[in-house]
Write a protein that holds these residues in place. Structure first.
Motif, PDB file in Angstrom:
ATOM      1  N   MET A  59       0.718  -1.173   0.076  1.00 10.58           N
ATOM      2  CA  MET A  59       0.038   0.084  -0.133  1.00 10.58           C
ATOM      3  C   MET A  59       0.890   1.275   0.168  1.00 10.58           C
ATOM      4  SD  MET A  59      -3.184   0.735   2.629  1.00 10.58           S
ATOM      5  CE  MET A  59      -3.559   2.217   2.939  1.00 10.58           C
ATOM      6  N   SER A  60       0.604   2.155  -1.021  1.00  7.42           N
ATOM      7  CA  SER A  60       1.437   3.335  -1.031  1.00  7.42           C
ATOM      8  C   SER A  60       0.981   4.441   0.136  1.00  7.42           C
ATOM      9  CB  SER A  60       1.345   3.927  -2.425  1.00  7.42           C
ATOM     10  OG  SER A  60       1.271   5.123  -2.407  1.00  7.42           O
ATOM     11  N   ARG A  61       2.093   5.161   0.539  1.00  8.51           N
ATOM     12  CA  ARG A  61       1.752   5.932   1.564  1.00  8.51           C
ATOM     13  C   ARG A  61       1.876   7.513   0.894  1.00  8.51           C
ATOM     14  NH1 ARG A  61       5.129   4.220   6.971  1.00  8.51           N
ATOM     15  NH2 ARG A  61       6.642   5.541   5.707  1.00  8.51           N
ATOM     16  N   THR A  62       0.936   8.524   1.359  1.00  7.99           N
ATOM     17  CA  THR A  62       0.890   9.707   0.958  1.00  7.99           C
ATOM     18  C   THR A  62       1.920  10.569   1.417  1.00  7.99           C
ATOM     19  OG1 THR A  62      -1.702   9.526   0.765  1.00  7.99           O
ATOM     20  CG2 THR A  62      -0.684  11.809   0.827  1.00  7.99           C
ATOM     21  N   LYS A  63       2.816  10.918   0.464  1.00  4.75           N
ATOM     22  CA  LYS A  63       3.995  11.995   1.000  1.00  4.75           C
ATOM     23  C   LYS A  63       3.825  13.173   0.337  1.00  4.75           C
ATOM     24  CE  LYS A  63       7.094  10.082  -2.313  1.00  4.75           C
ATOM     25  NZ  LYS A  63       8.551   9.561  -2.634  1.00  4.75           N
ATOM     26  N   ALA A  64       4.450  14.207   1.026  1.00  6.13           N
ATOM     27  CA  ALA A  64       4.492  15.766   0.330  1.00  6.13           C
ATOM     28  C   ALA A  64       5.605  16.378   0.886  1.00  6.13           C
ATOM     29  CB  ALA A  64       3.204  16.378   0.821  1.00  6.13           C
ATOM     30  N   ILE A  65       6.232  17.473   0.202  1.00  2.57           N
ATOM     31  CA  ILE A  65       7.350  18.320   0.733  1.00  2.57           C
ATOM     32  C   ILE A  65       6.442  19.660   0.568  1.00  2.57           C
ATOM     33  CG2 ILE A  65       9.452  19.340   0.224  1.00  2.57           C
ATOM     34  CD1 ILE A  65       9.587  16.349   0.617  1.00  2.57           C
ATOM     35  N   ARG A  66       6.594  20.280   1.854  1.00  2.00           N
ATOM     36  CA  ARG A  66       6.001  21.551   1.904  1.00  2.00           C
ATOM     37  C   ARG A  66       6.918  22.860   2.564  1.00  2.00           C
ATOM     38  NH1 ARG A  66       5.132  22.959   7.104  1.00  2.00           N
ATOM     39  NH2 ARG A  66       4.448  20.907   8.485  1.00  2.00           N
ATOM     40  N   LYS A  67       6.583  23.844   2.241  1.00  2.00           N
ATOM     41  CA  LYS A  67       7.505  24.836   3.011  1.00  2.00           C
ATOM     42  C   LYS A  67       7.411  24.799   4.635  1.00  2.00           C
ATOM     43  CE  LYS A  67       9.604  28.466   1.160  1.00  2.00           C
ATOM     44  NZ  LYS A  67       9.376  29.326   0.207  1.00  2.00           N
ATOM     45  N   LEU A  68       8.312  25.192   5.288  1.00  2.00           N
ATOM     46  CA  LEU A  68       8.383  25.158   6.637  1.00  2.00           C
ATOM     47  C   LEU A  68       7.477  26.458   6.892  1.00  2.00           C
ATOM     48  CD1 LEU A  68      11.124  24.836   9.297  1.00  2.00           C
ATOM     49  CD2 LEU A  68       9.998  26.934   9.249  1.00  2.00           C
ATOM     50  N   GLY A  69       6.774  26.332   8.063  1.00  2.00           N
ATOM     51  CA  GLY A  69       6.005  27.572   8.460  1.00  2.00           C
ATOM     52  C   GLY A  69       4.744  27.179   9.352  1.00  2.00           C
ATOM     53  N   LYS A  70       4.271  25.804   9.513  1.00  2.00           N
ATOM     54  CA  LYS A  70       3.217  25.621  10.442  1.00  2.00           C
ATOM     55  C   LYS A  70       3.579  25.690  11.851  1.00  2.00           C
ATOM     56  CE  LYS A  70       0.661  22.231   7.555  1.00  2.00           C
ATOM     57  NZ  LYS A  70       0.241  21.215   7.385  1.00  2.00           N
ATOM     58  N   PRO A  71       2.842  26.101  12.788  1.00  2.00           N
ATOM     59  CA  PRO A  71       3.319  26.112  14.111  1.00  2.00           C
ATOM     60  C   PRO A  71       3.862  24.595  14.425  1.00  2.00           C
ATOM     61  CG  PRO A  71       1.267  27.101  13.957  1.00  2.00           C
ATOM     62  CD  PRO A  71       1.423  26.585  12.486  1.00  2.00           C
TER      63      PRO A  71
ATOM     64  N   GLY B  56       0.499  12.947   6.153  1.00  2.00           N
ATOM     65  CA  GLY B  56       0.063  14.311   7.076  1.00  2.00           C
ATOM     66  C   GLY B  56       0.992  14.611   8.414  1.00  2.00           C
ATOM     67  N   GLU B  57       1.939  13.419   8.459  1.00  2.00           N
ATOM     68  CA  GLU B  57       2.819  13.638   9.779  1.00  2.00           C
ATOM     69  C   GLU B  57       4.250  14.040   9.263  1.00  2.00           C
ATOM     70  OE1 GLU B  57       1.894  13.489  13.016  1.00  2.00           O
ATOM     71  OE2 GLU B  57       0.006  13.105  12.301  1.00  2.00           O
ATOM     72  N   ARG B  58       4.916  15.029   9.902  1.00  2.00           N
ATOM     73  CA  ARG B  58       6.205  15.316   9.803  1.00  2.00           C
ATOM     74  C   ARG B  58       7.165  14.054   9.722  1.00  2.00           C
ATOM     75  NH1 ARG B  58       4.503  19.191  13.681  1.00  2.00           N
ATOM     76  NH2 ARG B  58       4.189  21.115  13.128  1.00  2.00           N
TER      77      ARG B  58
ATOM     78  N   LEU C   3      20.698  20.629   7.782  1.00  2.00           N
ATOM     79  CA  LEU C   3      19.409  19.908   8.295  1.00  2.00           C
ATOM     80  C   LEU C   3      18.914  18.941   7.599  1.00  2.00           C
ATOM     81  CD1 LEU C   3      18.359  22.719  10.963  1.00  2.00           C
ATOM     82  CD2 LEU C   3      20.236  21.271  11.118  1.00  2.00           C
ATOM     83  N   LEU C   4      19.496  18.173   6.637  1.00  2.00           N
ATOM     84  CA  LEU C   4      18.390  17.092   6.187  1.00  2.00           C
ATOM     85  C   LEU C   4      18.360  16.044   6.859  1.00  2.00           C
ATOM     86  CD1 LEU C   4      17.548  15.609   3.420  1.00  2.00           C
ATOM     87  CD2 LEU C   4      19.783  14.864   3.182  1.00  2.00           C
ATOM     88  N   LEU C   5      16.964  15.532   7.234  1.00  2.00           N
ATOM     89  CA  LEU C   5      16.728  14.521   7.996  1.00  2.00           C
ATOM     90  C   LEU C   5      15.622  13.847   7.501  1.00  2.00           C
ATOM     91  CD1 LEU C   5      17.039  13.286  11.082  1.00  2.00           C
ATOM     92  CD2 LEU C   5      15.158  14.732  11.290  1.00  2.00           C
ATOM     93  N   VAL C   6      15.461  12.664   7.453  1.00  2.00           N
ATOM     94  CA  VAL C   6      14.293  11.754   7.288  1.00  2.00           C
ATOM     95  C   VAL C   6      14.038  10.840   8.450  1.00  2.00           C
ATOM     96  CG1 VAL C   6      13.303   9.782   5.769  1.00  2.00           C
ATOM     97  CG2 VAL C   6      14.626  11.885   4.917  1.00  2.00           C
ATOM     98  N   THR C   7      13.000  10.810   8.895  1.00  2.00           N
ATOM     99  CA  THR C   7      12.733   9.926  10.169  1.00  2.00           C
ATOM    100  C   THR C   7      12.841   8.217   9.651  1.00  2.00           C
ATOM    101  OG1 THR C   7      10.423  10.176   9.648  1.00  2.00           O
ATOM    102  CG2 THR C   7      11.316  11.650  11.475  1.00  2.00           C
ATOM    103  N   PRO C   8      12.941   7.601  10.713  1.00  2.00           N
ATOM    104  CA  PRO C   8      13.546   6.006  10.450  1.00  2.00           C
ATOM    105  C   PRO C   8      12.112   5.493   9.682  1.00  2.00           C
ATOM    106  CG  PRO C   8      14.222   6.809  12.545  1.00  2.00           C
ATOM    107  CD  PRO C   8      13.501   7.999  12.028  1.00  2.00           C
ATOM    108  N   ASP C   9      11.190   5.759  10.160  1.00  2.00           N
ATOM    109  CA  ASP C   9       9.932   5.019   9.654  1.00  2.00           C
ATOM    110  C   ASP C   9       9.559   5.748   8.130  1.00  2.00           C
ATOM    111  OD1 ASP C   9       9.106   7.413  10.687  1.00  2.00           O
ATOM    112  OD2 ASP C   9       7.000   6.645  11.260  1.00  2.00           O
ATOM    113  N   ALA C  10       9.995   6.669   7.824  1.00  2.00           N
ATOM    114  CA  ALA C  10       9.683   7.264   6.608  1.00  2.00           C
ATOM    115  C   ALA C  10      10.927   7.087   5.396  1.00  2.00           C
ATOM    116  CB  ALA C  10       9.480   8.694   6.756  1.00  2.00           C
TER     117      ALA C  10
END
Length: 164
Positions: A1-13, A66-68, A87-94
């Motif tokens: 099953m494919s997971r939804t992913k996105a890159i967005r500008k930093l700016g949310k609280p 929808g999760e960072r 500050l390149l980082l990808v969480t282990p589960d992603a």
């Protein structure tokens, strides 16, 4: 099953705090880097938050379902023609979703559009997956120096890419 992913500008609280927390927790768990490393990341993020120039600097958050899940920053480098990747980082589960590559490509596209002629970055030898991403995009190793940081003996590495 494919997971939804996105890159967005930093700016949310919460984005800035998440970058610091994720770096601190992940690098402590995976490499044993402690509070000194977290303090470094905090300074980088705080400087970006208070001083960045929207025309020449940007940061992005990767999301999965929808999760960072990752981050990257493009900031002014040592001179007006040089951008710095930070500050390149990808969480282990992603990991394995090619988010690291997408983040780097986003950063490079921004740097070119902003008029930078080259990009530099500094990393450490244990970060093998990131190094593969950099090398695949044409970065070349321009410097390597042992250092004692964060309670460990490491080899810092400087990479550079001509953006022309």
């Amino acid at each position: 099953m494919s997971r939804t992913k996105a890159i967005r500008k930093l700016g949310k609280p919460g984005d800035l705090g998440w970058v610091v927390q994720a770096h601190a927790e992940i690098y402590a768990a995976e490499y044993g880097w402690g509070l000194e490393y977290e303090a470094l990341i905090t300074r980088i993020v705080a400087t970006y938050a208070s001083e960045h120039d929207d025309d020449r600097e940007a940061a992005w958050i990767a999301e999965v379902e929808g999760e960072r899940a990752g981050s990257i920053f493009c900031v002014r480098g040592p001179d007006e023609t040089t951008a710095q990747l930070r500050l390149l980082l990808v969480t282990p589960d992603a990991r394995g979703l090619k988010l690291g590559a997408e983040l780097v490509d986003t950063c490079l596209a921004f740097a070119r559009a902003a008029g930078y002629k080259r990009m530099v970055l500094w990393t450490n030898d244990p970060l093998v997956a990131a190094r593969h991403i950099y090398l695949a995009r044409g970065f070349r190793l321009t410097g390597s120096e042992p250092h004692d940081s964060w309670g460990l003996e490491l080899v810092g590495q400087t990479y550079e890419l001509d953006l022309g």
